[in-house]
Structure formats: structure tokens, C-alpha cells
Design a protein around this motif. Structure first.
Motif, mmCIF file in Angstrom:
data_model
loop_
_atom_site.group_PDB
_atom_site.id
_atom_site.type_symbol
_atom_site.label_atom_id
_atom_site.label_comp_id
_atom_site.label_asym_id
_atom_site.label_seq_id
_atom_site.Cartn_x
_atom_site.Cartn_y
_atom_site.Cartn_z
ATOM 1 N N TYR A 87 0.702 -1.060 -0.374
ATOM 2 C CA TYR A 87 -0.066 -0.251 -0.202
ATOM 3 C C TYR A 87 0.688 0.913 -0.187
ATOM 4 C CZ TYR A 87 -2.377 3.619 3.205
ATOM 5 O OH TYR A 87 -2.848 4.590 3.647
ATOM 6 N N TRP A 88 0.538 2.160 -0.864
ATOM 7 C CA TRP A 88 1.733 3.051 -0.515
ATOM 8 C C TRP A 88 0.270 4.153 -1.528
ATOM 9 C CZ3 TRP A 88 5.193 4.823 2.522
ATOM 10 C CH2 TRP A 88 5.480 5.391 2.296
ATOM 11 N N GLY A 89 0.048 5.236 -0.782
ATOM 12 C CA GLY A 89 -0.401 6.600 -1.682
ATOM 13 C C GLY A 89 -1.826 6.725 -1.163
ATOM 14 N N LYS A 90 -2.116 7.580 -1.129
ATOM 15 C CA LYS A 90 -3.998 7.648 -0.974
ATOM 16 C C LYS A 90 -4.379 8.838 -2.061
ATOM 17 C CE LYS A 90 -2.920 8.102 4.894
ATOM 18 N NZ LYS A 90 -1.958 8.057 4.349
ATOM 19 N N ARG A 91 -6.209 8.129 -2.155
ATOM 20 C CA ARG A 91 -6.106 8.857 -2.936
ATOM 21 C C ARG A 91 -7.986 8.992 -2.078
ATOM 22 N NH1 ARG A 91 -9.697 4.044 -3.232
ATOM 23 N NH2 ARG A 91 -11.791 4.331 -2.968
ATOM 24 N N ASP A 92 -7.642 9.516 -1.177
ATOM 25 C CA ASP A 92 -8.447 10.538 0.347
ATOM 26 C C ASP A 92 -7.399 10.242 1.350
ATOM 27 O OD1 ASP A 92 -10.627 11.219 2.459
ATOM 28 O OD2 ASP A 92 -12.054 11.409 0.289
ATOM 29 N N GLU A 93 -6.714 11.020 2.021
ATOM 30 C CA GLU A 93 -6.080 11.679 2.912
ATOM 31 C C GLU A 93 -7.716 11.560 4.110
ATOM 32 O OE1 GLU A 93 -3.245 12.582 4.301
ATOM 33 O OE2 GLU A 93 -2.559 12.300 1.897
ATOM 34 N N GLU A 94 -8.347 11.629 4.459
ATOM 35 C CA GLU A 94 -8.823 12.194 5.311
ATOM 36 C C GLU A 94 -9.541 10.838 5.969
ATOM 37 O OE1 GLU A 94 -10.180 13.574 7.380
ATOM 38 O OE2 GLU A 94 -11.974 13.162 8.988
ATOM 39 N N LEU A 95 -10.568 10.223 4.755
ATOM 40 C CA LEU A 95 -11.110 8.739 4.909
ATOM 41 C C LEU A 95 -9.665 7.402 4.684
ATOM 42 C CD1 LEU A 95 -13.723 9.176 2.800
ATOM 43 C CD2 LEU A 95 -14.197 9.040 4.846
ATOM 44 N N ILE A 96 -8.843 8.649 4.316
ATOM 45 C CA ILE A 96 -7.759 6.478 4.178
ATOM 46 C C ILE A 96 -8.030 5.862 3.418
ATOM 47 C CG2 ILE A 96 -5.766 4.824 5.674
ATOM 48 C CD1 ILE A 96 -5.664 7.260 7.612
ATOM 49 N N LEU A 97 -8.347 6.178 1.918
ATOM 50 C CA LEU A 97 -8.328 5.846 0.551
ATOM 51 C C LEU A 97 -7.630 5.178 0.274
ATOM 52 C CD1 LEU A 97 -11.759 7.069 0.344
ATOM 53 C CD2 LEU A 97 -11.422 4.810 1.792
ATOM 54 N N PRO A 98 -6.868 3.828 -0.534
ATOM 55 C CA PRO A 98 -5.866 3.811 -1.059
ATOM 56 C C PRO A 98 -5.615 4.600 -2.454
ATOM 57 C CG PRO A 98 -7.003 1.513 0.023
ATOM 58 C CD PRO A 98 -7.207 2.890 -0.149
ATOM 59 N N ILE A 99 -4.883 4.139 -3.266
ATOM 60 C CA ILE A 99 -4.701 3.486 -5.128
ATOM 61 C C ILE A 99 -4.586 2.734 -5.931
ATOM 62 C CG2 ILE A 99 -3.956 6.135 -4.672
ATOM 63 C CD1 ILE A 99 -0.763 5.166 -5.447
ATOM 64 N N ASN A 100 -4.443 2.033 -4.879
ATOM 65 C CA ASN A 100 -4.160 0.522 -5.232
ATOM 66 C C ASN A 100 -4.531 -0.865 -3.677
ATOM 67 O OD1 ASN A 100 -1.123 1.506 -5.126
ATOM 68 N ND2 ASN A 100 -1.399 -0.342 -4.331
ATOM 69 N N ASP A 101 -4.809 -1.332 -4.689
ATOM 70 C CA ASP A 101 -4.953 -2.696 -2.902
ATOM 71 C C ASP A 101 -3.124 -3.538 -2.577
ATOM 72 O OD1 ASP A 101 -7.812 -3.177 -5.459
ATOM 73 O OD2 ASP A 101 -7.671 -5.327 -5.039
ATOM 74 N N SER A 102 -3.890 -3.697 -2.174
ATOM 75 C CA SER A 102 -2.051 -4.379 -1.405
ATOM 76 C C SER A 102 -2.505 -5.584 -0.820
ATOM 77 C CB SER A 102 -1.740 -3.734 -0.435
ATOM 78 O OG SER A 102 -2.678 -3.109 0.845
ATOM 79 N N ILE A 103 -2.106 -6.536 -0.567
ATOM 80 C CA ILE A 103 -1.851 -7.944 -0.196
ATOM 81 C C ILE A 103 -0.897 -8.201 0.732
ATOM 82 C CG2 ILE A 103 -1.954 -10.365 -0.068
ATOM 83 C CD1 ILE A 103 -3.131 -9.900 -3.350
ATOM 84 N N SER A 104 -1.659 -8.609 2.312
ATOM 85 C CA SER A 104 -0.654 -9.194 3.476
ATOM 86 C C SER A 104 -0.439 -10.276 4.355
ATOM 87 C CB SER A 104 -0.217 -7.944 4.107
ATOM 88 O OG SER A 104 -1.870 -8.166 5.329
ATOM 89 N N GLY A 105 0.398 -10.792 4.393
ATOM 90 C CA GLY A 105 0.685 -12.459 5.674
ATOM 91 C C GLY A 105 0.286 -12.004 6.730
ATOM 92 N N THR A 106 -0.857 -12.221 7.793
ATOM 93 C CA THR A 106 -1.000 -11.736 9.454
ATOM 94 C C THR A 106 0.292 -12.893 9.693
ATOM 95 O OG1 THR A 106 -3.135 -10.809 8.842
ATOM 96 C CG2 THR A 106 -3.196 -11.500 11.058
ATOM 97 N N LEU A 107 1.649 -11.929 10.644
ATOM 98 C CA LEU A 107 2.015 -13.126 11.679
ATOM 99 C C LEU A 107 1.595 -13.217 13.161
ATOM 100 C CD1 LEU A 107 5.152 -10.928 11.008
ATOM 101 C CD2 LEU A 107 4.432 -12.803 9.401
ATOM 102 N N SER A 108 1.850 -14.659 12.912
ATOM 103 C CA SER A 108 0.872 -15.228 14.232
ATOM 104 C C SER A 108 1.312 -14.127 16.008
ATOM 105 C CB SER A 108 2.185 -16.284 14.642
ATOM 106 O OG SER A 108 2.053 -16.662 16.456
ATOM 107 N N THR A 109 0.345 -14.031 16.911
ATOM 108 C CA THR A 109 1.051 -13.381 17.548
ATOM 109 C C THR A 109 1.335 -13.879 19.153
ATOM 110 O OG1 THR A 109 -1.200 -13.905 18.632
ATOM 111 C CG2 THR A 109 -1.337 -11.793 17.106
ATOM 112 N N ASP A 110 2.014 -14.997 18.383
ATOM 113 C CA ASP A 110 2.881 -15.538 19.637
ATOM 114 C C ASP A 110 4.324 -14.510 19.839
ATOM 115 O OD1 ASP A 110 0.914 -17.597 19.565
ATOM 116 O OD2 ASP A 110 2.713 -19.502 18.823
#
Lengths: 385, 385
Positions: free
Chosen positions: B17-40
Motif C-alpha cells: 500500500y503506497w498512496g492515498k486517494r483520500d487523506e481523511e478517509l484513508i482510501l488507497p490508490i491501489n489494492d494490497s495483500i499481506s500475510g498476518t503474523l502469529s501473535t505468539d
């Protein structure tokens, strides 16, 4: 026996060449623009001697014998001979070629550009050919075509698949903007890790951004840069120069695997320039980085002393270094940093010796023929002196 | 009095994720994908206590009192309350909020993502709201929306100007690809120089490449990445992950002034990964870098021991460092590098201590509510324990 000696300049691009559309003919994917540096402080020098007595072609670079069987050298030689008059009496004589650079080879300081511009200028003189020789120099090293002219030079990418319209044109002589100065901060004189030839080939093959840069971004920046140079608009010139350097290194990073030419010291220099410009509320200094870690700074003469005081403050020379050896090139008064500036300048002061040395120079003319016999690099027998 | 304690995970984007199209609502200019790490091993933990007796709202982060008057916090709080049933009895009670990260804050390790996912999950629990809360977490910190789910998560940028369709969806749970591991090489735990919020704002304002990345490159890479994850195709996954990391940092460099997050050690890690993959003739390890110098490596469990032997060879730990403190997280056998590998590995060995420490972990689930009283970070009086 016939002998010619030529010196040719280095050029520093402000709109970068990165990516070939034809590897063999060395045709670029975008136009580029550079300033040609004075040969007073940095140059290549080449002596070519032709003699009916020579048994073989020979070539020395920086004192070391080289294989003459170099395709780039031979492409240049073949093309010059093709353009020579058939009546030229020395066409079949063997050659001794001796070439030298007075600055580190392959450290990202465009040594091949000066070298091939020098070689081709000397060959053109030797075989008495007329007309534009930049497209011949291009066959040696792409950016060499820009070192064939002085001052501000545009390499027009051309459209023809045969490359005859891919050549350099002078936008303005050095005298057009006489206040322009160049400071080179030599971060490292080690040979660089990735050659620019293979780096740009990998970029063309793998970067998803590069075609967009070449097609959509560079053409606009070239037009803006031509206007900035014509108008001597330093504010715009500096902005476009820095933007294009950053855009070029972004392409290198977008390559797979990435080719990274700038290092932590390079980026620290970028920070210093932006902070300085911010303090001055305008772009007083601009940076550009080639395929290596050294910074080339374009700035006006009026800013040189003060900016050098900042550089010497942030990057202190190794203690005991002799000023004339540390700052090479034109003479410059070295001032201590103004107290107000160092106070505002909330910057990490680096360890001594982060910069190896500094070159202070300006723009100059294209290749020059030297006629004094003592300038020749070869003896009468075609052996390096 | 009502109290809720939640832990929430960090996520590491493989498409950034890099770049907002709306600063106030925090809307991004592109989709992003992540892995969620273990909370351990890495998580944010938040306790929220509501009481009719509290005189004022209070907020502590990592032990330090904070101003409650934080727009991002209040946007999240307002939105959760808006979704609560009007009959909810505690809507007007004041809050004590205490939040902690067990990893360095603001060092490019996505602390705000875990922090806001945790806050919003705890608020949702407190006010008993149902449905997707990722779009609420997004108002705290964009990438926080991805930490609301476990495993592989896509943040769909959405089209609506009001942002209701800009939310996270789970692509697959952590159990889908159980062999996947994550190694974080902590290069520096100093606070970073440029915040990602201001960095991406400047990128949107100045980068000429960023709109092209968002519009033309990322959508294709997102589709490829979804396929690679669905197929558990590590070769493709690794290539896309590295390409996107490089492309993202290219955008940072193309920003004016450039924001540079990777340093010489980061780039040395990139070199090690590419060299290792080359020796193995396939992509066995992939790197990705967020807005900081630390490397996040995704690799399969079968490769962990050997690759760590290489890392320990190239970046020797400071002598005297205790293994369990140097390599945090899951237990791993530490092997010396195989002789053949170190011979082929023509690499500069760095100075001791170039890496501060290493975290070895894996993917895990989304936020978890902790019900044991000893897990609460606040006393009955709403004061940090």
C-alpha cells in the motif's frame, strides 16, 4: 607514418540514458541531455599512430595492453573507414592506439564516454572524414556520442532501425551559461559492482516501469530541460536534474535483481542538498548520480564557496589531507561554515574521509586535437612513452 | 465497569500500500495483500475499560500518557459507536485505554497496523458491534485493516468516495499454507527518518511514476499474487513479493525529495537473497521491505535452517550475544554454514552486529480477545498496572 593526438571531455547527463532498443547498434529507448565538462581537469587522451611498417594493430588503455579484438572498438574503426575517401592512402596501415583517462576508470564517472569520443575523434582526424561523428562514437559507448560536442548536448534517440538518426546535437555552447559550475563528490573510487551495460540490459528485460519512463516521462522532461537551459532558469534546471536522477535510480531499483548504484553516503549527499535548498528557499544546488555512488552537483558559481563550506562541515576531509589534493580542479577559496548555517543545519556530521576527494570544474568544449609532438602518448615506434 | 483486552497481529505486505486517494478517509490508490503474523511473538495488546465513574477519557501507549484528542483514534471511536445499538448502556461512559507493542514502535515494523487493529477490535467487543470492522480499523491506519484478519489478506481499495467498500478480505487462513515462515532481520531499531504517512503523501504529490504503478502494474501483480497463494506456488510468490518491494521503493526514490527507507545493509541482504536463490537455481527465499530498513523474509520451513546459516555467516552476530536473545521467536536449530556454500558464496562478510537481532515466526490468526483477568493492562481504577 601518421600520428594524431586528441583529448575529449567527460559529460554528465542531466536527463539520463538508460535502456537500449538495439543492443548491437546501441540505440536508446529515450533521448538524453548532458553538460560537457571542461577538459582542463578531466579528460580522455588518445594517440593513434598509423604506419606501413607496423606488423599488427595494438591498443593500450591506461598503460595496459588490451585485446584489439574488441567489438566496440572495431565497430567504430569500421564505420570511420567506411566514411573515409577511398583515395585515403593509409586505409590499410596498421594502428597503434594508446589511451589514458586522468580520472578513475569504471567508477561511474563516464570514462567510456570520454574514451570513445576521443578514439572516434582521433580516428576521424586520422582518416580525414567530415560530418557528424557522434553516431560513430555511439557505437563505442552510447553516451560517448554526447562527448563529441561541447556545452549542452542532446542525444536524440532517433526513429530509424539502422540508427543513422540517433545522434548528438549541441543545444548551446558552454559560453551560453558561463556561471554554471560542476562539483563532483567522489564517494568511492572502487570499481562498481554492476556494469551499466548489463544493468540497463536487465532493466529493459525486467522493469515494468521503464517503458513508461521512456515513453511518457522523459519526453516531457526533455522539453522542460531544453527550455530551462535556453532560459538559463536554474531553479527549473535543478529541479528537473534531480527528478531525473531519482527517476533513473528508481528504474535501477525496479530491475530484477535490482541494481543499486547509490549508497548511504550518496543518499546523505542528497539530504544535504535538499536541506540546503530548503534553507535558501530555492533550488541553489542540484545533484545527479550516474551508475555509481559519486555525486555530480550542478550549481552556479555564486553558490560554490558557501555550499562547499557545508560539504566540508558535513563530510570532514580526513585529517592531514592537503587541500589541493582533496579539492582538485579549479581553485576555490575554502571558507569555514557560517555559524548561522551550521546551527540551522541539523545534520549528522559524518566520519572523516567519507568523501575520497572533490573535483571542482565547469562546462567546456568538445574534443581537441593536440599538435605539439610532446603531447603524443606514443614513441615514433608506436610504443607507449 | 466493563473491561476488554485484545491482542492483534502485525501484518507484512507482499503487495504494498503506497498512496492515498483520500487523506481523511484513508482510501488507497491501489489494492494490497499481506500475510498476518502469529501473535505468539509480535503483537499489539490493548485493554479498554469503560466506567461511569471515570471523569475523563485517558490513553496510554507503551507506558506513556497520550493526548486522547487524536483524530485517528477519535475517527475509529466515533465509527464504532455509530454502529453500536442505541440501547448499548455504556455509550456515554468515559474510557481508559492502554496499549502496548512488544516490538520497536515506528521502526518500519507496522506497529500502527497492529495497534489500530487491536484498538478497533477491542472497541468492537466493548460496544458489541457486528460485521466487518476492517473499514473502521482503516480509519486508524490504512494497513491496520489487514490485521483484522488472519492468514492471507487483501485490502480491496474500493471505488466509493465514502470508502464503505474499501475493506479487507481474507484470501486464505494461515492453515492453508502451513509451511510458510517469516524471518525479520532487524537492521536498526532507531525511529525512521520519514514517516510513511508523510512519505506517501509526498509521493502522491510528486512522483510521476506512482499513478502508473497504481493503475497499471499493481492490479496485474495482485491477480498473480492471489493465484500464487491459492496454488501455494512459492517460486511465483517469491518473485512477485520481491518485485513489488522493489517497485514500492522505486516509488519512494521517485518522490521529491526522495524518501529512502532501505540502507546499505538492507541492500546487502537483497544481494544475499538473490545470490542464495541463484545458487539454488530457484527462488527459495523472498524479501520485502516496508518503510524502514528491516528485511522481512518469506520462505518455507524446509529452507529456514540453511538460509539462517548463510545469514549468520554474512552478518555475524556481535560476539558474546546470546542465541535466544539474538534470534527471537520460534526455536530454530543453528547450523554452521556448509563449506561448499561458503566457498561458492563469494560475499563480503560484514562487521559483527550489522543486524541488531532476528525474529523467526510464521503466519497466524487475527485479533484475539483475552478473558483472563491477569491479561488486563489496567487496574480496576483504570490506571496502567
Amino acid at each position: 607514418m601518421k600520428v594524431v593526438t586528441v583529448v575529449a571531455p567527460v559529460n554528465i547527463a542531466v536527463i539520463k540514458y538508460w535502456g537500449k532498443r538495439d543492443e548491437e547498434l546501441i540505440l536508446p529507448i529515450n533521448d538524453s541531455i548532458s553538460g560537457t565538462l571542461s577538459t582542463d581537469h578531466m579528460c580522455a587522451k588518445t594517440t593513434i599512430q598509423a604506419s606501413p611498417l607496423f606488423q599488427e594493430n595494438r591498443f593500450w588503455l591506461n598503460g595496459k595492453p588490451q585485446d584489439f579484438d574488441n567489438p566496440r572498438l572495431n565497430n567504430c574503426l569500421k564505420e570511420v573507414k567506411r566514411r573515409a575517401k577511398p583515395s585515403c592512402p593509409i586505409l590499410n596501415w596498421k594502428l597503434s592506439i594508446c589511451s589514458e583517462n586522468n580520472f578513475p576508470t569504471a567508477a561511474g564517472l563516464a570514462s567510456s564516454a570520454a574514451g570513445y569520443a576521443c578514439l572516434v575523434s582521433a580516428l576521424a582526424q586520422l582518416y580525414e572524414i567530415d560530418g557528424d561523428i557522434s553516431s560513430i562514437a555511439r557505437r563505442g559507448s552510447g553516451s560517448a556520442c554526447r562527448s563529441v560536442y561541447g556545452g549542452w548536448v542532446q542525444w536524440v534517440k532517433g526513429e530509424s532501425p539502422t540508427g543513422e538518426d540517433s545522434l548528438a546535437v549541441q543545444l548551446a555552447p558552454a559560453s551560453h551559461w558561463p556561471e554554471m559550475r560542476v562539483i563532483i563528490l567522489v564517494v568511492s573510487n572502487e570499481t562498481k559492482k554492476y556494469s551499466s551495460t548489463s544493468g540497463m540490459k536487465t532493466s529493459v528485460e525486467t522493469s515494468q516501469l521503464l517503458p513508461y519512463r521512456a515513453k511518457e516521462i522523459v519526453p516531457k522532461q526533455v522539453e522542460r530541460m531544453k527550455r530551462a537551459i535556453a532560459d538559463k532558469d536554474f531553479e527549473a534546471f535543478a529541479r528537473i536534474t534531480m527528478e531525473d536522477s531519482n527517476s533513473f535510480h528508481a528504474m535501477c531499483l525496479d530491475t530484477f535483481p535490482p541494481c543499486v548504484y547509490m549508497n548511504d553516503i550518496s543518499h546523505a549527499i542528497v539530504d544535504v542538498v535538499h536541506t540546503y535548498n530548503q534553507l535558501k528557499s530555492s533550488n541553489k544546488v542540484s545533484y545527479t548520480f550516474d551508475a555509481g555512488p559519486n555525486a555530480c552537483l550542478y550549481l552556479l558559481e555564486s553558490e560554490v564557496e558557501e555550499f562547499l563550506s557545508v560539504i566540508n562541515y558535513v563530510f570532514p576531509p580526513r585529517s592531514g589531507s592537503i587541500q589541493d589534493e582533496y579539492i582538485k580542479g579549479s581553485k576555490v577559496k575554502q571558507l569555514p561554515i557560517q555559524e548561522e548555517l551550521s546551527r540551522k543545519f541539523e545534520f549528522k556530521v559524518h566520519k572523516e574521509g567519507a568523501l575520497k576527494y572533490i573535483i571542482y570544474t565547469k562546462l567546456g568544449d568538445g574534443p581537441k586535437v593536440l599538435t605539439d609532438e610532446k603531447d603524443h602518448l606514443l614513441t615514433q615506434e608506436g610504443i607507449p612513452k
